[in-house]
Design a protein around this motif. Structure first.
Motif, PDB file in Angstrom:
ATOM      1  N   ALA A  52      -7.061  86.927   3.004  1.00  0.00           N
ATOM      2  CA  ALA A  52      -7.365  86.130   4.196  1.00  0.00           C
ATOM      3  C   ALA A  52      -8.740  85.481   4.081  1.00  0.00           C
ATOM      4  N   LEU A  53      -8.862  84.269   4.586  1.00  0.00           N
ATOM      5  CA  LEU A  53     -10.165  83.612   4.662  1.00  0.00           C
ATOM      6  C   LEU A  53     -10.876  84.074   5.922  1.00  0.00           C
ATOM      7  N   MET A  54     -12.173  84.178   5.844  1.00  0.00           N
ATOM      8  CA  MET A  54     -12.973  84.610   6.990  1.00  0.00           C
ATOM      9  C   MET A  54     -13.550  83.384   7.705  1.00  0.00           C
ATOM     10  N   LYS A  55     -13.458  83.392   9.040  1.00  0.00           N
ATOM     11  CA  LYS A  55     -14.019  82.292   9.813  1.00  0.00           C
ATOM     12  C   LYS A  55     -15.522  82.465   9.926  1.00  0.00           C
ATOM     13  N   ARG A  56     -16.238  81.364   9.763  1.00  0.00           N
ATOM     14  CA  ARG A  56     -17.695  81.385   9.813  1.00  0.00           C
ATOM     15  C   ARG A  56     -18.151  81.245  11.261  1.00  0.00           C
ATOM     16  N   PHE A  63     -15.287  76.264  10.105  1.00  0.00           N
ATOM     17  CA  PHE A  63     -15.275  76.555   8.672  1.00  0.00           C
ATOM     18  C   PHE A  63     -14.687  77.942   8.383  1.00  0.00           C
ATOM     19  N   TYR A  64     -13.888  77.991   7.328  1.00  0.00           N
ATOM     20  CA  TYR A  64     -13.349  79.255   6.813  1.00  0.00           C
ATOM     21  C   TYR A  64     -13.802  79.389   5.365  1.00  0.00           C
ATOM     22  N   GLU A  65     -14.022  80.613   4.923  1.00  0.00           N
ATOM     23  CA  GLU A  65     -14.537  80.787   3.572  1.00  0.00           C
ATOM     24  C   GLU A  65     -14.012  82.058   2.919  1.00  0.00           C
ATOM     25  N   ALA A  66     -14.083  82.054   1.585  1.00  0.00           N
ATOM     26  CA  ALA A  66     -13.692  83.215   0.784  1.00  0.00           C
ATOM     27  C   ALA A  66     -14.439  83.154  -0.535  1.00  0.00           C
ATOM     28  N   GLU A  67     -14.629  84.304  -1.142  1.00  0.00           N
ATOM     29  CA  GLU A  67     -15.304  84.389  -2.436  1.00  0.00           C
ATOM     30  C   GLU A  67     -14.469  85.269  -3.356  1.00  0.00           C
ATOM     31  N   LEU A  68     -14.186  84.763  -4.555  1.00  0.00           N
ATOM     32  CA  LEU A  68     -13.343  85.479  -5.511  1.00  0.00           C
ATOM     33  C   LEU A  68     -14.101  85.682  -6.819  1.00  0.00           C
ATOM     34  N   PHE A  69     -13.912  86.840  -7.437  1.00  0.00           N
ATOM     35  CA  PHE A  69     -14.533  87.104  -8.726  1.00  0.00           C
ATOM     36  C   PHE A  69     -13.738  86.436  -9.850  1.00  0.00           C
ATOM     37  N   ILE A  70     -14.451  85.817 -10.779  1.00  0.00           N
ATOM     38  CA  ILE A  70     -13.810  85.256 -11.962  1.00  0.00           C
ATOM     39  C   ILE A  70     -13.290  86.390 -12.847  1.00  0.00           C
ATOM     40  N   ASN A  71     -14.123  87.373 -13.086  1.00  0.00           N
ATOM     41  CA  ASN A  71     -13.768  88.527 -13.893  1.00  0.00           C
ATOM     42  C   ASN A  71     -13.314  89.644 -12.966  1.00  0.00           C
ATOM     43  N   GLY A  72     -12.006  89.954 -13.012  1.00  0.00           N
ATOM     44  CA  GLY A  72     -11.473  90.996 -12.142  1.00  0.00           C
ATOM     45  C   GLY A  72     -11.743  92.391 -12.637  1.00  0.00           C
ATOM     46  N   GLY A  73     -12.193  92.517 -13.893  1.00  0.00           N
ATOM     47  CA  GLY A  73     -12.573  93.815 -14.431  1.00  0.00           C
ATOM     48  C   GLY A  73     -11.412  94.766 -14.610  1.00  0.00           C
TER      49      GLY A  73
END
Length: 264
Positions: free
Chosen positions: A86-90, A95-105
């Motif tokens: 889910a995106l979080m509302k600012r 505005f809605y936002e999300a942050e994802l890791f490139i390296n999932g490890g």
């Protein structure tokens, strides 16, 4: 003596069996490094619309999967791990936002492969009783050369860390009768409602759907299967077109709106 030997063999067998089973039980968990590289997604949402959960997919060359073709032949492919986020509302903003890791490890060394962003009407019933949310407003962002779960239309290549998507959208109310009645509030936009970007270097994504809510196109599907009888599209300028394509003519919608704005 015999009992001692029997106990010993059983113990060894159990040890070997447990070792074998634990060796086969792969750990598919993700464990991204806290200071790892990320992708930031920001969406500016019109009041009438809302974002759907992001569909996120990671791939692994280590934890592979086996598939079989129609002849039963096995093929080893990269592992896949997908989930919704889910995106979080600012705050009180649009505005809605999300942050994802490139390296999932994790042991599989997961790597971000693609993200699917979707938008829909917040209250589709505003177009009438029984109207439900439909299609349109899908953005597919690929971070590698692999196909995403949804693959529609041409792919736009993006160079650099920034991807800015600002596109026009129009309300499209569709009515169908075959295989059950349904009336849906869709979104008509460029690319038939599906935009695909290959953005391997992108780390900042800004998406702004510009909704022209006063320029509405409607469509009515045939009530029976008749050869040559296609969906009828009713455009806001009063014109009617019967088209084999299942979507409105987006370029026509743009011309209608721009012509109306020029008269103001």
């Amino acid at each position: 003596m015999n009992n001692t030997k029997s106990f010993s063999k059983t113990s060894v067998l159990c040890f070997v069996l447990l070792t074998f089973l634990s060796g086969c039980a792969k750990d598919y968990s993700m464990n991204p490094p806290p200071d790892g590289e990320t992708v930031e997604i920001v969406i500016k949402m019109p009041e009438e619309l809302e974002p759907q959960p992001l569909r996120v997919m990671y791939r692994s060359a280590i934890c592979r999967r086996v598939v079989h073709d129609g002849d039963g032949r096995a093929e080893s492919l990269e592992g896949r791990r997908g989930y919704d986020s889910a995106l979080m509302k600012r705050g009180a903003t649009s505005f809605y936002e999300a942050e994802l890791f490139i390296n999932g490890g994790g042991p599989c060394k997961w790597r971000l492969s693609n993200v699917i962003v979707g938008i829909k009407y917040r209250i589709p019933g505003g177009f009438g009783e029984g109207v439900t949310s439909g299609t349109g407003g899908t953005v597919i962002i690929k971070f590698d050369e692999k196909n995403a779960p949804i693959s529609v239309g041409g792919v736009r290549a993006v160079v650099g860390p920034d991807l800015r998507i600002v596109k026009d959208y129009y309300p499209w109310i569709s009515e169908k009768f075959i295989d059950g009645y349904a009336k849906r509030a869709n979104l008509s936009s460029e690319g038939g409602g599906y935009l695909t970007y290959e953005a391997r270097e992108v780390r900042n994504i800004y998406f702004e759907p510009v909704l022209h809510s006063d320029v509405v196109v409607t469509s009515v599907s045939p009530k029976k299967h008749v050869i040559g009888d296609f969906i009828k599209f009713y455009y806001p300028d009063g014109s009617v077109e019967s088209d084999w394509r299942a979507r409105p003519n987006f370029e026509k919608m743009q011309k209608i709106r721009l012509a109306a704005e020029a008269k103001k």
